[in-house]
Design an enzyme around this catalytic site. Structure first.
Site, short mmCIF file in Angstrom:
data_model
loop_
_atom_site.label_atom_id
_atom_site.label_comp_id
_atom_site.label_asym_id
_atom_site.label_seq_id
_atom_site.Cartn_x
_atom_site.Cartn_y
_atom_site.Cartn_z
N GLU A 1 -20.20 -3.39 -12.20
CA GLU A 1 -19.22 -4.44 -11.98
C GLU A 1 -19.89 -5.65 -11.31
OE1 GLU A 1 -14.96 -2.85 -11.93
OE2 GLU A 1 -15.71 -2.81 -9.88
N GLU B 1 -15.30 -4.68 -3.37
CA GLU B 1 -14.34 -5.14 -2.34
C GLU B 1 -14.45 -4.27 -1.09
OE1 GLU B 1 -10.85 -5.10 -4.83
OE2 GLU B 1 -11.67 -6.76 -5.98
N SER C 1 -13.21 -8.65 -15.14
CA SER C 1 -12.41 -9.49 -16.04
C SER C 1 -12.42 -8.98 -17.49
CB SER C 1 -12.86 -10.95 -15.97
OG SER C 1 -12.66 -11.46 -14.66
N GLY D 1 -12.16 -10.26 -11.09
CA GLY D 1 -10.98 -11.04 -10.76
C GLY D 1 -11.17 -12.54 -10.93
N ASN E 1 -7.67 0.16 -12.17
CA ASN E 1 -7.68 0.05 -10.71
C ASN E 1 -6.55 -0.90 -10.32
OD1 ASN E 1 -8.21 -0.35 -8.02
ND2 ASN E 1 -10.17 -1.42 -8.34
N HIS F 1 -16.70 0.35 -4.52
CA HIS F 1 -16.20 -0.88 -5.12
C HIS F 1 -16.68 -2.06 -4.28
CE1 HIS F 1 -13.53 -3.98 -6.60
NE2 HIS F 1 -13.27 -3.21 -7.64
N LYS G 1 -5.52 -1.58 -7.41
CA LYS G 1 -5.78 -2.22 -6.11
C LYS G 1 -4.54 -2.18 -5.22
CE LYS G 1 -9.23 -5.06 -8.33
NZ LYS G 1 -10.12 -6.20 -8.24
C1 PEP Z 1 -12.16 -4.27 -10.50
O1 PEP Z 1 -11.70 -4.65 -9.43
O2 PEP Z 1 -12.68 -3.16 -10.56
C2 PEP Z 1 -12.07 -5.15 -11.65
C3 PEP Z 1 -12.84 -4.93 -12.65
O3 PEP Z 1 -11.14 -6.19 -11.56
P1 PEP Z 1 -10.79 -7.25 -12.73
O4 PEP Z 1 -10.68 -6.50 -14.02
O5 PEP Z 1 -9.50 -7.87 -12.30
O6 PEP Z 1 -11.93 -8.23 -12.75
#
Ligand code: PEP
Length: 254
Positions: free
Chosen positions: A171, A101, A217, A177, A9, A99, A11
């Site tokens: 997630e 976000e 992460s 992040g 992703n 997601h 973003k």
């Molecule tokens: C995500 O936004 O789906 C995600 C997993 O981000 P990160 O790997 O940066 O934590």
């Protein structure tokens, strides 16, 4: 069918030249990943880069294009929006929906996500549907009830045929992040719970057949340990998907 899968992703990052350079680097590093046992890889760039990035994807048949969102309507007077049908027409096969976000910053709720899921499926896209709890929810010991409700309200209204097209991504919001990854045991526990809920809502075979990704992460160092868990089928990768070498290491972490 259940599969090993890694989705990147990107973003709202990169310029178009940077996006082409990144996919070019991934293609040259992971070019030989088309082996029979290679995982499915889905690259999810921002909308304006989809077609160009799709053109540069490695030729190996395990590489696919995905989008990060879609609108719930097929077409019409919705200035600035992008429909699932448009995404399919530029070569997208997957779309990330729900997601955290988008739930948080764009107030996407279960009702809207239900409409987006239907639109994506009608356009022939495979939704990568995200669920996950906040730190507050985890600390209140309410992770399972929270995820259970996200699944019931957000996803389990789909028919068996529709649900068979869906990939689920667990997630935890506190891990996205932040550099704070869930332990492999924490991920496994929630993935096993998700599979149980699928068995209840549909049947045991549907539970076995569903691809469930971990996201939060995940990186080149911890992917192997996370992917070794029996109910973790791969990852939805944010930050580490922007580094070709790290992303390629993750693809090879099964
Ligand atoms: C995500 O936004 O789906 C995600 C997993 O981000 P990160 O790997 O940066 O934590």
């Amino acid at each position: 069918m259940r599969q090993k899968l890694v989705a990147g992703n990107w973003k709202m990052n990169l310029t178009y030249p940077e996006a082409l350079a990144l996919v070019g680097e991934i293609a040259s590093l992971a070019g030989e990943s088309g082996a029979a046992n290679a995982p499915t890889v889905v690259i999810c760039p921002p909308f304006p880069f989809l077609h160009g990035v799709g053109q540069q994807l490695p030729q190996a048949s395990n590489f696919h294009l995905g989008a990060q969102n879609c609108h719930q309507k097929e077409s019409g007077a919705f200035t600035g929006e992008v429909s699932a049908k448009m995404l399919a027409s530029v070569g997208c096969e997957y779309v990330i929906l729900g997601h955290s976000e988008r739930r948080q910053y764009f107030r996407e709720d279960d009702e809207l996500l239900g409409q987006k899921l239907k639109a994506a499926l009608a356009a022939g896209l495979k939704p990568i549907f995200c669920v996950g709890e906040s730190l507050e929810t985890r600390e209140a010991d309410e992770t399972f009830s929270y995820i259970g409700k996200q699944l019931t309200d957000g996803l389990f209204h789909l028919s068996n045929e529709e649900f068979a097209q869906v990939v689920i991504a667990y997630e935890p919001i506190w891990a996205i992040g932040t550099g704070r990854t869930a332990t492999s045991a924490q991920a496994q526990e929630v993935h096993a719970f998700i599979r149980e809920q699928i068995a209840r809502a549909y049947d045991a075979q549907a539970a076995l057949d569903t691809t469930i990704l971990y996201g939060g992460s995940a990186n080149a160092q911890n992917a192997k340990e996370l992917f070794s868990q029996p109910d973790v089928d791969g990852g939805l990768i944010g930050g580490a998907a922007l580094k070709a070498a790290d992303f390629t290491t993750i693809i090879r972490s099964f």
